[in-house]
Design a protein around this motif. Structure first.
Motif, PDB file in Angstrom:
ATOM      1  N   ASP A 113      82.374  25.831  57.864  1.00 56.72           N
ATOM      2  CA  ASP A 113      81.380  26.839  57.511  1.00 56.72           C
ATOM      3  C   ASP A 113      82.076  28.199  57.454  1.00 56.72           C
ATOM      4  OD1 ASP A 113      79.265  28.543  57.184  1.00 56.72           O
ATOM      5  OD2 ASP A 113      78.021  27.664  58.752  1.00 56.72           O
TER       6      ASP A 113
ATOM      7  N   THR B 117      81.124  31.010  56.476  1.00 55.35           N
ATOM      8  CA  THR B 117      80.283  32.177  56.747  1.00 55.35           C
ATOM      9  C   THR B 117      80.134  32.457  58.231  1.00 55.35           C
ATOM     10  OG1 THR B 117      79.033  31.599  54.759  1.00 55.35           O
ATOM     11  CG2 THR B 117      78.061  33.250  56.213  1.00 55.35           C
ATOM     12  N   HIS B 118      80.171  31.418  59.048  1.00 54.74           N
ATOM     13  CA  HIS B 118      79.880  31.601  60.477  1.00 54.74           C
ATOM     14  C   HIS B 118      81.037  31.139  61.358  1.00 54.74           C
ATOM     15  CE1 HIS B 118      75.913  31.111  58.449  1.00 54.74           C
ATOM     16  NE2 HIS B 118      75.637  32.183  59.179  1.00 54.74           N
TER      17      HIS B 118
ATOM     18  N   ARG C  96      84.153  31.596  64.030  1.00 53.47           N
ATOM     19  CA  ARG C  96      84.587  32.457  65.117  1.00 53.47           C
ATOM     20  C   ARG C  96      86.035  32.869  64.874  1.00 53.47           C
ATOM     21  NH1 ARG C  96      84.400  29.663  70.524  1.00 53.47           N
ATOM     22  NH2 ARG C  96      84.586  31.757  71.380  1.00 53.47           N
TER      23      ARG C  96
ATOM     24  N   TYR D  26      74.648  24.923  65.783  1.00 50.63           N
ATOM     25  CA  TYR D  26      74.361  26.236  65.188  1.00 50.63           C
ATOM     26  C   TYR D  26      73.102  26.833  65.803  1.00 50.63           C
ATOM     27  CZ  TYR D  26      73.567  29.859  61.702  1.00 50.63           C
ATOM     28  OH  TYR D  26      73.362  31.055  61.086  1.00 50.63           O
TER      29      TYR D  26
ATOM     30  N   GLU E 175      70.411  29.729  65.231  1.00 48.57           N
ATOM     31  CA  GLU E 175      69.895  30.641  64.212  1.00 48.57           C
ATOM     32  C   GLU E 175      69.733  32.059  64.753  1.00 48.57           C
ATOM     33  OE1 GLU E 175      68.684  31.997  60.606  1.00 48.57           O
ATOM     34  OE2 GLU E 175      69.410  29.972  61.050  1.00 48.57           O
TER      35      GLU E 175
ATOM     36  N   LYS F 116      73.151  33.543  64.746  1.00 46.42           N
ATOM     37  CA  LYS F 116      73.903  33.328  63.510  1.00 46.42           C
ATOM     38  C   LYS F 116      75.336  32.885  63.807  1.00 46.42           C
ATOM     39  CE  LYS F 116      70.415  34.885  61.085  1.00 46.42           C
ATOM     40  NZ  LYS F 116      69.570  33.962  60.280  1.00 46.42           N
ATOM     41  N   ALA F 117      75.457  31.956  64.733  1.00 47.28           N
ATOM     42  CA  ALA F 117      76.787  31.511  65.146  1.00 47.28           C
ATOM     43  C   ALA F 117      76.693  30.120  65.744  1.00 47.28           C
ATOM     44  CB  ALA F 117      77.382  32.483  66.159  1.00 47.28           C
ATOM     45  N   TYR F 118      77.851  29.484  65.852  1.00 49.66           N
ATOM     46  CA  TYR F 118      77.935  28.177  66.504  1.00 49.66           C
ATOM     47  C   TYR F 118      78.221  28.371  67.992  1.00 49.66           C
ATOM     48  CZ  TYR F 118      78.020  25.871  61.968  1.00 49.66           C
ATOM     49  OH  TYR F 118      77.691  25.416  60.718  1.00 49.66           O
TER      50      TYR F 118
ATOM     51  N   SER G 223      82.721  25.595  66.162  1.00 54.26           N
ATOM     52  CA  SER G 223      82.703  26.713  67.110  1.00 54.26           C
ATOM     53  C   SER G 223      84.099  27.133  67.540  1.00 54.26           C
ATOM     54  CB  SER G 223      81.885  26.341  68.345  1.00 54.26           C
ATOM     55  OG  SER G 223      82.491  25.281  69.056  1.00 54.26           O
TER      56      SER G 223
END
Length: 230
Positions: free
Chosen positions: A68, A70-71, A73, A116, A118, A121-123, A192
């Motif tokens: 992903d 977009t999200h 770390r 995830y 919401e 907005k992160a794992y 993550s």
């Protein structure tokens, strides 16, 4: 004829008796050295390597999991959440049930297997030691983003990613302690994991086969010249 059969029978009986006595004596000698395994859970020979295999059941899932973009770390966010290199991460969100929330189900609902979130907005980062259920013993909430009073405290040297190989092309060393971090896939695999240290081969779960710890401080000694004795 009967005498001959009697002698042969006697030798057979003596041979069987010898085997029986020898077998009994052998196993009696082994009893003192035998350590029974209780509940089919033997103590690991090398405890620091036991956790490496705890998340191995997720290895193939991590391999097939799409990235992903977009999200993701980063290592910056990874270290920003720590007082210094090697410190436990702080809790960057509100803690349910106030100060009485010590961990276990409250924390492990999200941090045992990740996923995830919401709201943020992160794992969710996966803990490498879910068996330690008193989470608040080491992890504390963030109270402020600035110091109350300026000090000379130094955060220490943070390992540089991609610069800890003994040789060009060799597997990178482990630049941190193994205590409470035995479970490699918790931090180095999955969505993550910080993208800089996300492993490309999570299916090879025996990490310590190639990667070795290095907790020593090294110094440049210049060119090494072997002394030749005449």
């Amino acid at each position: 004829m009967k005498k001959r059969l009697g002698i042969i029978s006697l030798f057979i009986i003596l041979f069987i008796a010898f085997i029986t006595v020898w077998n009994y004596s052998y196993y009696q000698g082994q009893e003192e050295a035998y350590i029974p395994i209780e509940n089919n859970q033997p103590t690991p020979i090398i405890p620091s390597e036991a956790g490496v295999f705890e998340r191995s059941k997720y290895a193939l899932d991590y391999t097939k999991m799409p990235v992903d973009e977009t999200h993701q770390r980063t290592m910056k966010s990874y270290y920003d959440n720590r007082a210094f290199h090697g410190a436990p991460p702080s809790i960057p969100h509100e803690v349910s049930s106030g100060e009485r929330s010590m961990g276990e189900n409250n924390c492990l609902k999200c941090h045992e297997n990740g996923g995830y979130v919401e709201k943020f907005k992160a794992y969710t980062p996966v803990t490498p030691h879910p068996e330690k259920i008193n989470c608040r013993q080491c992890h504390v909430p963030q109270k402020t983003q600035s110091l109350f009073k300026e000090t000379n405290f130094k955060r220490g040297t943070i390992p540089v990613v991609g610069n800890n190989n003994a040789l060009a092309g060799s597997p990178p060393i482990i630049p941190h302690q193994l205590q409470l971090r035995e479970n490699c896939l918790a931090c180095h695999a999955g969505p993550s994991a910080p993208k800089e240290i996300r492993v490309t081969h999570p299916e090879r779960v025996n990490c310590r086969q190639c990667h070795v710890p290095n907790n020593k401080v090294t110094e440049n000694i210049g060119n090494f010249i072997r002394k030749i004795e005449n």
